[in-house]
Design a protein around this motif. Structure first.
Motif, PDB file in Angstrom:
ATOM      1  N   ILE A 213      46.784  46.843  38.934  1.00  0.00           N
ATOM      2  CA  ILE A 213      46.978  45.750  37.991  1.00  0.00           C
ATOM      3  C   ILE A 213      47.913  44.693  38.578  1.00  0.00           C
ATOM      4  O   ILE A 213      48.906  45.020  39.210  1.00  0.00           O
ATOM      5  N   LYS A 214      47.551  43.450  38.386  1.00  0.00           N
ATOM      6  CA  LYS A 214      48.424  42.351  38.785  1.00  0.00           C
ATOM      7  C   LYS A 214      49.117  41.816  37.542  1.00  0.00           C
ATOM      8  O   LYS A 214      48.553  41.834  36.440  1.00  0.00           O
ATOM      9  N   PHE A 215      50.313  41.323  37.738  1.00  0.00           N
ATOM     10  CA  PHE A 215      51.088  40.766  36.628  1.00  0.00           C
ATOM     11  C   PHE A 215      50.292  39.667  35.933  1.00  0.00           C
ATOM     12  O   PHE A 215      50.317  39.526  34.709  1.00  0.00           O
ATOM     13  N   GLU A 216      49.532  38.898  36.716  1.00  0.00           N
ATOM     14  CA  GLU A 216      48.729  37.811  36.147  1.00  0.00           C
ATOM     15  C   GLU A 216      47.751  38.314  35.081  1.00  0.00           C
ATOM     16  O   GLU A 216      47.511  37.655  34.080  1.00  0.00           O
ATOM     17  N   HIS A 217      47.184  39.503  35.321  1.00  0.00           N
ATOM     18  CA  HIS A 217      46.200  40.031  34.377  1.00  0.00           C
ATOM     19  C   HIS A 217      46.858  40.447  33.063  1.00  0.00           C
ATOM     20  O   HIS A 217      46.257  40.320  31.995  1.00  0.00           O
ATOM     21  N   ILE A 218      48.085  40.949  33.147  1.00  0.00           N
ATOM     22  CA  ILE A 218      48.820  41.261  31.922  1.00  0.00           C
ATOM     23  C   ILE A 218      49.026  39.984  31.117  1.00  0.00           C
ATOM     24  O   ILE A 218      48.766  39.937  29.913  1.00  0.00           O
ATOM     25  N   LEU A 219      49.468  38.929  31.802  1.00  0.00           N
ATOM     26  CA  LEU A 219      49.711  37.672  31.102  1.00  0.00           C
ATOM     27  C   LEU A 219      48.413  37.074  30.576  1.00  0.00           C
ATOM     28  O   LEU A 219      48.371  36.569  29.445  1.00  0.00           O
TER      29      LEU A 219
ATOM     30  N   ALA B 207      44.876  35.659  26.063  1.00  0.00           N
ATOM     31  CA  ALA B 207      43.595  35.797  25.363  1.00  0.00           C
ATOM     32  C   ALA B 207      43.814  35.919  23.859  1.00  0.00           C
ATOM     33  O   ALA B 207      42.903  35.648  23.078  1.00  0.00           O
ATOM     34  N   GLN B 208      45.010  36.316  23.472  1.00  0.00           N
ATOM     35  CA  GLN B 208      45.304  36.531  22.055  1.00  0.00           C
ATOM     36  C   GLN B 208      45.903  35.306  21.377  1.00  0.00           C
ATOM     37  O   GLN B 208      45.641  35.044  20.211  1.00  0.00           O
TER      38      GLN B 208
ATOM     39  N   SER C   1      48.534  28.033  27.250  1.00  0.00           N
ATOM     40  CA  SER C   1      47.324  28.627  26.680  1.00  0.00           C
ATOM     41  C   SER C   1      46.279  28.789  27.785  1.00  0.00           C
ATOM     42  O   SER C   1      46.345  28.139  28.828  1.00  0.00           O
ATOM     43  N   MET C   2      45.323  29.662  27.530  1.00  0.00           N
ATOM     44  CA  MET C   2      44.314  30.006  28.527  1.00  0.00           C
ATOM     45  C   MET C   2      43.242  28.922  28.632  1.00  0.00           C
ATOM     46  O   MET C   2      42.840  28.336  27.632  1.00  0.00           O
TER      47      MET C   2
END
Length: 199
Positions: free
Chosen positions: A2-8, A13-14, A72-73
Motif C-alpha cells: 500500500i502507498k500512502f497516496e492510496h490511503i488518501l 473518495a468519501q 478533493s478528488m
C-alpha cells in the motif's frame, strides 16, 4: 504494498479534506493504516498528488485563522484509486498488514465478488501459514552467544513470543471467517462462482 497516496485517495473518495483534517484522522481513526505521518509529510504528498492531477484544491477562508486549502478528488485520482483497488491482492508474509486493512475498509469501491475474493485470499494465505509453520521445530539454537545472553531466559521469551503470535494469527483467522459470514449475510459480498466440474 500500500502507498500512502492510496490511503488518501480512499479518503478523498468519501469527501473533501484539508491537510489538517487528514492529519487529525490519521492520528486518531487512521493510525492503524499509517503511523507517524507528520503534517509536513502530508502537505508534501498533497502537493505531489495535486501535481499528478489526482486532487485539486479550493481555498476556504477562515475568520481570524489562516485560510485552509480543501482538497478533493479529480477524475484522474478516481481512475488511480480504482486501478489500485481492483489490482490483485498478494498477501504479504506478515498478517494484519495495512495493505489488506486499507483494501478492506475501502472495499465499498469494488464489486462484491472482488471484496469476497480479497477476504478469501487473505484467509487462505493465513490458514496455509498456520498449516506450514505451526508444527515446526522451534528449538532455539545458541552458538557462541555473547556472555550477557541468559540462554534459559532467552528460550522462555522466544517461546512466550511465539505463543502470543499463535494466538494473534488464530484470532485474525477467526475475524476473517466472521467477516465473510457477516458480509455474505448482509449481501455485501458475493462468493466467486466455481467453474463447473470437468466431465
Amino acid at each position: 504494498m500500500i502507498k500512502f497516496e492510496h490511503i488518501l485517495l480512499g479518503l478523498f473518495a468519501q469527501r473533501p479534506w484539508s491537510g489538517y483534517d487528514l492529519k487529525k484522522w490519521l492520528t486518531e481513526g487512521g493510525k492503524f493504516f499509517r503511523s507517524n505521518a507528520d503534517q509536513s509529510q502530508i502537505y508534501r504528498l498533497l502537493a505531489r498528488m495535486e501535481g499528478n492531477g489526482w486532487i485539486t484544491h479550493t481555498v476556504d477562508p477562515r475568520e481570524k485563522r489562516p485560510d485552509a486549502k480543501v482538497y478533493s478528488m479529480t477524475e484522474r485520482g478516481r481512475a488511480e484509486l480504482l486501478e489500485w483497488a481492483s489490482s490483485p491482492y498478494v498477501p504479504p508474509a506478515r498478517f494484519q498488514d495495512p495493505d489488506f486493512l486499507v483494501r478492506f475498509v475501502f472495499g465499498g469501491i469494488v464489486d462484491p465478488v472482488a471484496l469476497r475474493t480479497l477476504l478469501d485470499t487473505e484467509l487462505a494465505a493465513r490458514r496455509d501459514q498456520v498449516a506450514r509453520h505451526r508444527g515446526r521445530d522451534r528449538t532455539p539454537r545458541f552458538v557462541d552467544a555473547i556472555p550477557e545472553v541468559d540462554v534459559d531466559r532467552a528460550r522462555l521469551l522466544l517461546e512466550l513470543s511465539h505463543i502470543r503470535g499463535m494466538s494473534e494469527i488464530d484470532a485474525w483467522i477467526t475475524w476473517l471467517e466472521e467477516m465473510r459470514v457477516a458480509l455474505d449475510a448482509a449481501k455485501v459480498t458475493t462468493p466467486p462462482v466455481a467453474p463447473p466440474p470437468s466431465p
